[in-house]
Design a protein around this motif. Structure first.
Motif, PDB file in Angstrom:
ATOM      1  N   LEU A  30      38.897  41.472  30.839  1.00 23.94           N
ATOM      2  CA  LEU A  30      38.794  40.177  31.508  1.00 23.94           C
ATOM      3  C   LEU A  30      37.604  39.425  30.928  1.00 23.94           C
ATOM      4  N   THR A  53      45.695  42.619  35.601  1.00 25.73           N
ATOM      5  CA  THR A  53      45.554  43.690  34.619  1.00 25.73           C
ATOM      6  C   THR A  53      46.885  44.413  34.449  1.00 25.73           C
ATOM      7  N   ILE A  57      34.540  41.576  37.315  1.00 23.33           N
ATOM      8  CA  ILE A  57      35.563  41.966  36.351  1.00 23.33           C
ATOM      9  C   ILE A  57      35.637  43.481  36.224  1.00 23.33           C
TER      10      ILE A  57
END
Length: 173
Positions: free
Chosen positions: A23, A97, A166
């Motif tokens: 990320l 993700t 993140i």
């Protein structure tokens, strides 16, 4: 059909491992397209896709830096000529993700039925994984810092920024 256009190379850059994105990584994808035919191909377009496991194109969720969208117009390519489309984008902090397929297509906007080639099933194609940051030092990051360009000594200034988690763990504060 792939009769005139070929994708000669794809170069992905922007992370330690080109197939494992984190990320907030800035990713650069360079796509070299060549006209192998005998005639000029007009309005050559290169299009980027990022498909999730369910087959949905998620490329619209990334933040493009170098271009406005997932398509780049290379113009016309004469016979034997090559050109390169460069896509630069950032994987946002709130991007889902998981596993993705990076898909690339080059085609003539005026004759897509005959002049179209993709890198979905070819050896140039790569699968990518988008993961949380696993380095404990980078789980909370500050991004998009906006401050005034000038300030005078003693002046109070204010700015804006985005703080994002993140990492893979929730943080208390």
């Amino acid at each position: 059909a792939g009769t005139n256009l070929t994708i000669r190379s794809i170069k992905v850059d922007g992370s330690d491992d080109v197939t494992d994105w984190k990320l907030l990584n800035t990713i650069t994808v360079e796509v070299k397209v060549r006209n192998d035919g005998d005639d000029r191909v007009k309005d050559v377009i290169v299009e980027l896709g990022l498909f999730d496991d369910s087959g949905l194109n998620q490329i619209g969720d990334v933040e493009f830096i170098s271009s406005d969208s997932e398509t780049i117009d290379l113009g016309s390519l004469s016979d034997g000529d090559s050109d390169t489309a460069i896509f630069e984008f950032k994987v946002p902090a709130d991007f889902e993700t998981g596993s993705y397929r990076l898909a690339i297509k080059a085609f003539s906007d005026t004759n897509e039925d005959e002049d179209c080639v993709d890198a979905i099933d070819e050896e140039l194609f790569q699968s990518v994984t988008v993961d949380n940051e696993d380095d404990d030092q980078r789980t909370i990051v500050v991004d998009e810092i906006r401050l005034p360009t000038e300030a005078v000594c003693g002046e109070t200034v204010s700015g804006e920024f985005i703080a994002a988690n993140i990492g893979s763990d929730d943080e208390d504060q």
